[in-house]
Structure formats: structure tokens, C-alpha cells
Design a protein around this motif. Structure first.
Motif, PDB file in Angstrom:
ATOM      1  N   VAL A  20       0.864  -1.182   0.000  1.00  0.00           N
ATOM      2  CA  VAL A  20       0.000   0.000   0.000  1.00  0.00           C
ATOM      3  C   VAL A  20       0.897   1.227   0.000  1.00  0.00           C
ATOM      4  O   VAL A  20       1.708   1.419   0.896  1.00  0.00           O
ATOM      5  CB  VAL A  20      -0.948   0.015   1.226  1.00  0.00           C
ATOM      6  CG1 VAL A  20      -1.699   1.342   1.309  1.00  0.00           C
ATOM      7  CG2 VAL A  20      -1.927  -1.145   1.152  1.00  0.00           C
ATOM      8  N   LYS A  21       0.740   2.052  -1.028  1.00  0.00           N
ATOM      9  CA  LYS A  21       1.587   3.231  -1.177  1.00  0.00           C
ATOM     10  C   LYS A  21       0.921   4.501  -0.671  1.00  0.00           C
ATOM     11  O   LYS A  21       1.588   5.443  -0.292  1.00  0.00           O
ATOM     12  CB  LYS A  21       1.992   3.401  -2.650  1.00  0.00           C
ATOM     13  CG  LYS A  21       2.729   2.199  -3.206  1.00  0.00           C
ATOM     14  CD  LYS A  21       3.928   1.851  -2.358  1.00  0.00           C
ATOM     15  CE  LYS A  21       4.652   0.604  -2.825  1.00  0.00           C
ATOM     16  NZ  LYS A  21       5.632   0.125  -1.876  1.00  0.00           N
ATOM     17  N   LYS A  22      -0.405   4.521  -0.666  1.00  0.00           N
ATOM     18  CA  LYS A  22      -1.142   5.705  -0.228  1.00  0.00           C
ATOM     19  C   LYS A  22      -2.581   5.296   0.045  1.00  0.00           C
ATOM     20  O   LYS A  22      -3.110   4.405  -0.604  1.00  0.00           O
ATOM     21  CB  LYS A  22      -1.085   6.763  -1.344  1.00  0.00           C
ATOM     22  CG  LYS A  22      -1.621   8.123  -0.974  1.00  0.00           C
ATOM     23  CD  LYS A  22      -1.375   9.097  -2.134  1.00  0.00           C
ATOM     24  CE  LYS A  22      -1.906  10.469  -1.835  1.00  0.00           C
ATOM     25  NZ  LYS A  22      -1.721  11.388  -2.968  1.00  0.00           N
ATOM     26  N   ILE A  23      -3.209   5.964   1.008  1.00  0.00           N
ATOM     27  CA  ILE A  23      -4.612   5.693   1.319  1.00  0.00           C
ATOM     28  C   ILE A  23      -5.280   7.005   1.728  1.00  0.00           C
ATOM     29  O   ILE A  23      -4.644   7.868   2.338  1.00  0.00           O
ATOM     30  CB  ILE A  23      -4.772   4.617   2.424  1.00  0.00           C
ATOM     31  CG1 ILE A  23      -6.246   4.291   2.663  1.00  0.00           C
ATOM     32  CG2 ILE A  23      -4.065   5.031   3.691  1.00  0.00           C
ATOM     33  CD1 ILE A  23      -6.481   3.043   3.483  1.00  0.00           C
ATOM     34  N   ASP A  24      -6.535   7.128   1.362  1.00  0.00           N
ATOM     35  CA  ASP A  24      -7.311   8.307   1.755  1.00  0.00           C
ATOM     36  C   ASP A  24      -8.719   7.846   2.083  1.00  0.00           C
ATOM     37  O   ASP A  24      -9.305   7.037   1.356  1.00  0.00           O
ATOM     38  CB  ASP A  24      -7.324   9.335   0.626  1.00  0.00           C
ATOM     39  CG  ASP A  24      -7.818  10.701   1.095  1.00  0.00           C
ATOM     40  OD1 ASP A  24      -7.832  10.946   2.319  1.00  0.00           O
ATOM     41  OD2 ASP A  24      -8.186  11.520   0.247  1.00  0.00           O
ATOM     42  N   VAL A  25      -9.265   8.347   3.165  1.00  0.00           N
ATOM     43  CA  VAL A  25     -10.614   7.992   3.600  1.00  0.00           C
ATOM     44  C   VAL A  25     -11.501   9.219   3.485  1.00  0.00           C
ATOM     45  O   VAL A  25     -11.176  10.284   3.994  1.00  0.00           O
ATOM     46  CB  VAL A  25     -10.613   7.468   5.056  1.00  0.00           C
ATOM     47  CG1 VAL A  25     -12.021   7.153   5.520  1.00  0.00           C
ATOM     48  CG2 VAL A  25      -9.723   6.239   5.182  1.00  0.00           C
ATOM     49  N   ASP A  26     -12.629   9.057   2.797  1.00  0.00           N
ATOM     50  CA  ASP A  26     -13.614  10.126   2.624  1.00  0.00           C
ATOM     51  C   ASP A  26     -14.853   9.752   3.433  1.00  0.00           C
ATOM     52  O   ASP A  26     -15.709   9.003   2.970  1.00  0.00           O
ATOM     53  CB  ASP A  26     -13.950  10.278   1.140  1.00  0.00           C
ATOM     54  CG  ASP A  26     -14.950  11.380   0.856  1.00  0.00           C
ATOM     55  OD1 ASP A  26     -15.536  11.937   1.809  1.00  0.00           O
ATOM     56  OD2 ASP A  26     -15.160  11.679  -0.336  1.00  0.00           O
ATOM     57  N   LEU A  27     -14.904  10.245   4.678  1.00  0.00           N
ATOM     58  CA  LEU A  27     -16.028   9.917   5.567  1.00  0.00           C
ATOM     59  C   LEU A  27     -17.363  10.379   4.995  1.00  0.00           C
ATOM     60  O   LEU A  27     -18.358   9.660   5.059  1.00  0.00           O
ATOM     61  CB  LEU A  27     -15.831  10.569   6.937  1.00  0.00           C
ATOM     62  CG  LEU A  27     -14.813   9.940   7.869  1.00  0.00           C
ATOM     63  CD1 LEU A  27     -14.634  10.805   9.101  1.00  0.00           C
ATOM     64  CD2 LEU A  27     -15.218   8.537   8.254  1.00  0.00           C
ATOM     65  N   GLU A  28     -17.383  11.576   4.450  1.00  0.00           N
ATOM     66  CA  GLU A  28     -18.622  12.178   3.971  1.00  0.00           C
ATOM     67  C   GLU A  28     -19.295  11.341   2.876  1.00  0.00           C
ATOM     68  O   GLU A  28     -20.510  11.203   2.853  1.00  0.00           O
ATOM     69  CB  GLU A  28     -18.317  13.578   3.432  1.00  0.00           C
ATOM     70  CG  GLU A  28     -19.549  14.398   3.134  1.00  0.00           C
ATOM     71  CD  GLU A  28     -19.178  15.824   2.737  1.00  0.00           C
ATOM     72  OE1 GLU A  28     -19.699  16.275   1.707  1.00  0.00           O
ATOM     73  OE2 GLU A  28     -18.379  16.457   3.443  1.00  0.00           O
ATOM     74  N   ASN A  29     -18.484  10.760   1.990  1.00  0.00           N
ATOM     75  CA  ASN A  29     -19.032   9.980   0.877  1.00  0.00           C
ATOM     76  C   ASN A  29     -18.911   8.474   1.065  1.00  0.00           C
ATOM     77  O   ASN A  29     -19.308   7.707   0.188  1.00  0.00           O
ATOM     78  CB  ASN A  29     -18.356  10.399  -0.435  1.00  0.00           C
ATOM     79  CG  ASN A  29     -18.699  11.825  -0.797  1.00  0.00           C
ATOM     80  OD1 ASN A  29     -19.861  12.175  -0.903  1.00  0.00           O
ATOM     81  ND2 ASN A  29     -17.691  12.652  -0.950  1.00  0.00           N
ATOM     82  N   GLY A  30     -18.346   8.038   2.192  1.00  0.00           N
ATOM     83  CA  GLY A  30     -18.226   6.608   2.466  1.00  0.00           C
ATOM     84  C   GLY A  30     -17.311   5.882   1.503  1.00  0.00           C
ATOM     85  O   GLY A  30     -17.598   4.776   1.068  1.00  0.00           O
ATOM     86  N   LYS A  31     -16.176   6.506   1.183  1.00  0.00           N
ATOM     87  CA  LYS A  31     -15.225   5.918   0.234  1.00  0.00           C
ATOM     88  C   LYS A  31     -13.845   5.815   0.859  1.00  0.00           C
ATOM     89  O   LYS A  31     -13.430   6.680   1.631  1.00  0.00           O
ATOM     90  CB  LYS A  31     -15.091   6.774  -1.027  1.00  0.00           C
ATOM     91  CG  LYS A  31     -16.380   7.086  -1.726  1.00  0.00           C
ATOM     92  CD  LYS A  31     -16.720   6.064  -2.750  1.00  0.00           C
ATOM     93  CE  LYS A  31     -17.959   6.500  -3.530  1.00  0.00           C
ATOM     94  NZ  LYS A  31     -18.688   5.398  -4.052  1.00  0.00           N
ATOM     95  N   VAL A  32     -13.139   4.763   0.486  1.00  0.00           N
ATOM     96  CA  VAL A  32     -11.737   4.603   0.834  1.00  0.00           C
ATOM     97  C   VAL A  32     -10.996   4.392  -0.481  1.00  0.00           C
ATOM     98  O   VAL A  32     -11.377   3.536  -1.276  1.00  0.00           O
ATOM     99  CB  VAL A  32     -11.513   3.401   1.777  1.00  0.00           C
ATOM    100  CG1 VAL A  32     -10.038   3.195   2.055  1.00  0.00           C
ATOM    101  CG2 VAL A  32     -12.277   3.591   3.086  1.00  0.00           C
ATOM    102  N   VAL A  33      -9.962   5.193  -0.721  1.00  0.00           N
ATOM    103  CA  VAL A  33      -9.165   5.079  -1.941  1.00  0.00           C
ATOM    104  C   VAL A  33      -7.777   4.598  -1.539  1.00  0.00           C
ATOM    105  O   VAL A  33      -7.136   5.188  -0.673  1.00  0.00           O
ATOM    106  CB  VAL A  33      -9.070   6.432  -2.682  1.00  0.00           C
ATOM    107  CG1 VAL A  33      -8.337   6.264  -4.003  1.00  0.00           C
ATOM    108  CG2 VAL A  33     -10.445   7.031  -2.905  1.00  0.00           C
ATOM    109  N   ILE A  34      -7.354   3.495  -2.178  1.00  0.00           N
ATOM    110  CA  ILE A  34      -6.088   2.867  -1.813  1.00  0.00           C
ATOM    111  C   ILE A  34      -5.228   2.724  -3.065  1.00  0.00           C
ATOM    112  O   ILE A  34      -5.708   2.234  -4.090  1.00  0.00           O
ATOM    113  CB  ILE A  34      -6.311   1.466  -1.201  1.00  0.00           C
ATOM    114  CG1 ILE A  34      -7.371   1.520  -0.094  1.00  0.00           C
ATOM    115  CG2 ILE A  34      -5.003   0.888  -0.674  1.00  0.00           C
ATOM    116  CD1 ILE A  34      -8.014   0.187   0.201  1.00  0.00           C
ATOM    117  N   ALA A  35      -3.974   3.136  -2.969  1.00  0.00           N
ATOM    118  CA  ALA A  35      -3.014   2.949  -4.061  1.00  0.00           C
ATOM    119  C   ALA A  35      -2.090   1.793  -3.690  1.00  0.00           C
ATOM    120  O   ALA A  35      -1.435   1.824  -2.649  1.00  0.00           O
ATOM    121  CB  ALA A  35      -2.208   4.216  -4.291  1.00  0.00           C
TER     122      ALA A  35
END
Length: 88
Positions: free
Chosen positions: A42-57
Motif C-alpha cells: 500500500v503506497k497511499k490511502i485516503d478515507v472520505d467519511l462524507e461519501n463513504g469511500k476509501v481510496v487505496i493505491a
């Protein structure tokens, strides 16, 4: 916008966008980040609470399995309901 910002400095990666139910607070987000960052692929991760999304590189040599992603999120107390995989 979030996706564009997330990927702007990345190349030769696999990007997974995960739909997650049950993320309600910053504590949830930090727990998910910690669970995934233990994986050296895993190189990068971002969590978007408002939209219920997790983006993982992930690095390109990581075999992406939704089952593994679901388990990590479930261990944190949330449910992963769907995902999209892209290569950049």
C-alpha cells in the motif's frame, strides 16, 4: 476532485476505490488507514467519511482481492460493499 487529487502524484499503480458503510467518525477513518498501511504494497490511502469511500493505491505487483479488503475493513467495524479497480 478527491480522486484527481489522490492520483495526481502517482503513476504505475493500482487504485482501488472501496464503498464503505458504517464510517461515522475520524476514529473510524484512522483505524482503516492504520490497517491498510501495515501492508508494504500500500503506497497511499485516503478515507472520505462524507461519501463513504476509501481510496487505496497499491503497487502493481499486489494481487488485489476484495475479500482481503473487506476483512480489513470489517476488523475495524465497518462493511465494504463494493469496489472499483483501476490502473494508472
Amino acid at each position: 476532485n478527491m480522486f484527481a487529487e489522490f492520483t495526481s502524484s502517482l503513476s504505475n499503480m493500482q487504485i482501488v476505490v472501496v464503498d464503505v458503510n458504517g464510517m461515522v467518525c475520524d476514529f473510524c477513518a484512522r483505524g482503516i488507514e492504520k490497517a491498510f498501511l501495515k501492508d508494504t504494497k500500500v503506497k497511499k490511502i485516503d478515507v472520505d467519511l462524507e461519501n463513504g469511500k476509501v481510496v487505496i493505491a497499491y503497487s502493481l505487483n499486489k494481487k488485489i482481492e476484495f475479500k482481503e479488503i473487506k476483512e480489513k475493513i470489517l476488523m475495524n467495524g465497518q462493511n465494504a460493499t463494493d469496489y472499483k479497480l483501476m490502473k494508472i
